[in-house]
Enzyme design. Structure first.
Site, PDB file in Angstrom:
ATOM      1  N   LYS A   1      53.730 -22.549-151.002  1.00  0.00           N
ATOM      2  CA  LYS A   1      53.771 -21.730-152.222  1.00  0.00           C
ATOM      3  C   LYS A   1      52.499 -20.911-152.375  1.00  0.00           C
ATOM      4  O   LYS A   1      52.545 -19.772-152.826  1.00  0.00           O
ATOM      5  CB  LYS A   1      53.951 -22.626-153.459  1.00  0.00           C
ATOM      6  CG  LYS A   1      55.372 -23.106-153.659  1.00  0.00           C
ATOM      7  CD  LYS A   1      55.521 -23.725-155.033  1.00  0.00           C
ATOM      8  CE  LYS A   1      56.881 -24.354-155.215  1.00  0.00           C
ATOM      9  NZ  LYS A   1      56.970 -25.125-156.458  1.00  0.00           N
TER      10      LYS A   1
ATOM     11  N   LYS B   1      65.068 -23.605-146.208  1.00  0.00           N
ATOM     12  CA  LYS B   1      65.702 -24.364-147.286  1.00  0.00           C
ATOM     13  C   LYS B   1      66.254 -23.415-148.353  1.00  0.00           C
ATOM     14  O   LYS B   1      65.587 -22.446-148.703  1.00  0.00           O
ATOM     15  CB  LYS B   1      64.627 -25.281-147.909  1.00  0.00           C
ATOM     16  CG  LYS B   1      65.122 -26.219-148.966  1.00  0.00           C
ATOM     17  CD  LYS B   1      63.963 -26.863-149.703  1.00  0.00           C
ATOM     18  CE  LYS B   1      63.348 -25.912-150.695  1.00  0.00           C
ATOM     19  NZ  LYS B   1      62.548 -26.522-151.749  1.00  0.00           N
TER      20      LYS B   1
ATOM     21  N   LYS C   1      65.509 -21.598-155.193  1.00  0.00           N
ATOM     22  CA  LYS C   1      65.738 -20.748-156.365  1.00  0.00           C
ATOM     23  C   LYS C   1      64.907 -19.486-156.308  1.00  0.00           C
ATOM     24  O   LYS C   1      65.273 -18.472-156.860  1.00  0.00           O
ATOM     25  CB  LYS C   1      65.307 -21.500-157.637  1.00  0.00           C
ATOM     26  CG  LYS C   1      66.139 -22.682-157.994  1.00  0.00           C
ATOM     27  CD  LYS C   1      65.868 -23.011-159.468  1.00  0.00           C
ATOM     28  CE  LYS C   1      66.202 -24.429-159.796  1.00  0.00           C
ATOM     29  NZ  LYS C   1      65.016 -25.293-159.689  1.00  0.00           N
TER      30      LYS C   1
HETATM   31  P1  AMP Z   1      63.991 -27.558-157.644  1.00  0.00           P
HETATM   32  O1  AMP Z   1      64.989 -26.463-157.365  1.00  0.00           O
HETATM   33  O2  AMP Z   1      62.787 -27.408-156.793  1.00  0.00           O
HETATM   34  O3  AMP Z   1      63.694 -27.712-159.090  1.00  0.00           O
HETATM   35  O4  AMP Z   1      64.671 -28.913-157.157  1.00  0.00           O
HETATM   36  C1  AMP Z   1      65.422 -29.777-157.974  1.00  0.00           C
HETATM   37  C2  AMP Z   1      66.108 -30.842-157.150  1.00  0.00           C
HETATM   38  O5  AMP Z   1      67.014 -30.259-156.216  1.00  0.00           O
HETATM   39  C3  AMP Z   1      65.140 -31.703-156.306  1.00  0.00           C
HETATM   40  O6  AMP Z   1      65.623 -33.024-156.270  1.00  0.00           O
HETATM   41  C4  AMP Z   1      65.225 -31.070-154.951  1.00  0.00           C
HETATM   42  O7  AMP Z   1      64.909 -31.975-153.912  1.00  0.00           O
HETATM   43  C5  AMP Z   1      66.695 -30.657-154.890  1.00  0.00           C
HETATM   44  N1  AMP Z   1      66.860 -29.501-154.010  1.00  0.00           N
HETATM   45  C6  AMP Z   1      66.295 -28.274-154.165  1.00  0.00           C
HETATM   46  N2  AMP Z   1      66.641 -27.449-153.156  1.00  0.00           N
HETATM   47  C7  AMP Z   1      67.448 -28.183-152.340  1.00  0.00           C
HETATM   48  C8  AMP Z   1      68.137 -27.901-151.111  1.00  0.00           C
HETATM   49  N3  AMP Z   1      68.061 -26.704-150.546  1.00  0.00           N
HETATM   50  N4  AMP Z   1      68.865 -28.892-150.555  1.00  0.00           N
HETATM   51  C9  AMP Z   1      68.955 -30.114-151.130  1.00  0.00           C
HETATM   52  N5  AMP Z   1      68.332 -30.443-152.277  1.00  0.00           N
HETATM   53  C10 AMP Z   1      67.580 -29.498-152.887  1.00  0.00           C
END
Ligand code: AMP
Ligand code: TRP
Length: 328
Positions: free
Chosen positions: A112, A193, A196
């Site tokens: 990041k 990956k 968002k």
């Molecule tokens: P975040 O989008 O970073 O707030 O992630 C929220 C939750 O979604 C966390 O448990 C992450 O590990 C999961 N997560 C985010 N992106 C992925 C992805 N591409 N594949 C699987 N899990 C994800």
């Protein structure tokens, strides 16, 4: 007594199918076995700039998506991180026992930081705040996607260090990864990956995307130059689509897709995703048509967990020899 589960999602953009398969789907499945707390981690979101005119709307949207994805506010506490001051308070206390080198080593920080012109110190502190979220509620289990595994290891290191310096204060949390969908990749680039913050229109399947949009995105997803699915030799793009499809509909198996031409395979995957998201989207529309409902859920959630949060902050301060009102 039931073991306690805690997890969180940042309200920093639109939730995608990776968030659903890596996190929300599993939360909904396990919530009745545990005492569950699910956080909308807005203090994490502001470690990179968020437009203040949009953030509040995203916080409410994220809460509505939790419920639409099957998290039952009667079973689980849904809370906004910034509505409970214990998260920030404990984060400071834990900062004081965390060596700088531990934070500089975090791969997510490094990735990041590379994308920012100026790196805010909040970005470095991000995993300490995450440790505070977890330790504040003495959580036993933390269900996350595999990108968070390193942060969970750090959380245990911080807890251990605190406990050995000041005496047993924190429960050691375990990481729980989903069997399928722990790491969903971007449709446009199956080596990255799904996230968002990525900008490409064809990168992520949004949980609120229309069926036509989902079909288009999957039809354009990056694959390879083979003509048809060969289950012995799937390229990363096909593996990713297969994983998404299988996680949405268990009848999609390697056997069932072997030999399918890529065009037909993609149609089958799109169908499964659309069918999986349809009831979530319907429920989302119902929930958001009642403006007061989400705020009521968030207030109830906060009131339920507040005593536990206050108790941990008090215990932590006491262990460190800080001044705690009413204690001599
Ligand atoms: P975040 O989008 O970073 O707030 O992630 C929220 C939750 O979604 C966390 O448990 C992450 O590990 C999961 N997560 C985010 N992106 C992925 C992805 N591409 N594949 C699987 N899990 C994800
Ligand atoms: N850092 C996590 C992510 O981006 C979100 C998060 C914040 C979290 N606090 C947490 C996840 C506590 C689990 C437990 O995915």
């Amino acid at each position: 007594m039931k073991a306690r589960v805690l997890s969180g999602v940042q309200p920093s953009g639109s939730l995608h199918i990776g968030n659903y398969l890596g996190a929300l789907k599993n939360w909904a499945e396990i919530q009745t076995q545990y005492e569950s707390i699910f956080c909308i981690v807005d203090l994490h979101a502001v470690t990179v700039y968020q437009d203040p005119k949009e953030l509040l709307g995203k916080i409410r949207e994220t809460a509505a998506l939790f419920i639409a994805a099957g998290i039952d506010p009667k079973e689980s506490s849904i809370v906004v991180q910034s509505s409970i001051s214990g998260h920030s308070e404990l984060a400071w206390l834990l900062t004081c026992v965390t060596p700088l080198g531990w934070l500089q080593r975090m791969t997510q920080f490094k990735a990041k930081a590379e994308q920012q012109e100026t790196v805010g110190s909040g970005l470095l502190q991000y995993p300490v705040l995450m440790a505070a979220d977890i330790l504040l509620y003495q959580a036993n289990i933390v269900p996350v996607g595999d990108d968070q595994a390193q942060h969970l290891e750090l959380t245990r290191d911080i807890a251990q260090r605190f406990n050995s310096l000041y005496g047993e204060t924190f429960t050691m949390p375990a990481t729980r990864l989903p069997a399928v969908g722990a790491r969903i990749m971007g449709l446009d680039d199956p080596t990255q990956k799904m996230s968002k913050s990525a900008t490409g229109a064809g990168h992520a399947i949004g949980l609120l995307d229309e069926p036509k949009t989902i079909q288009k995105k999957i039809a354009r997803a990056t694959t390879d130059s083979e003509p048809a699915v060969n289950s012995e030799r799937m390229g990363p793009g096909i593996v990713n689509l297969f994983t998404i499809g299988h996680a949405c509909d268990a009848s999609i198996t390697k056997e069932s897709v072997t030999g399918m031409r890529y065009g037909d395979f993609k149609k089958r995957i799109a169908e499964a995703v659309i069918a999986r998201l349809e009831p979530i989207q319907k429920r989302f529309r119902e929930i958001t048509s009642d403006a007061a409902y989400i705020d009521q859920v968030l207030t109830t959630g906060r009131d339920r967990v507040l005593p536990l949060a206050a108790d941990t902050v008090r215990k932590t301060k006491q262990a460190m020899g800080l001044y705690v009102q009413g204690i001599g």
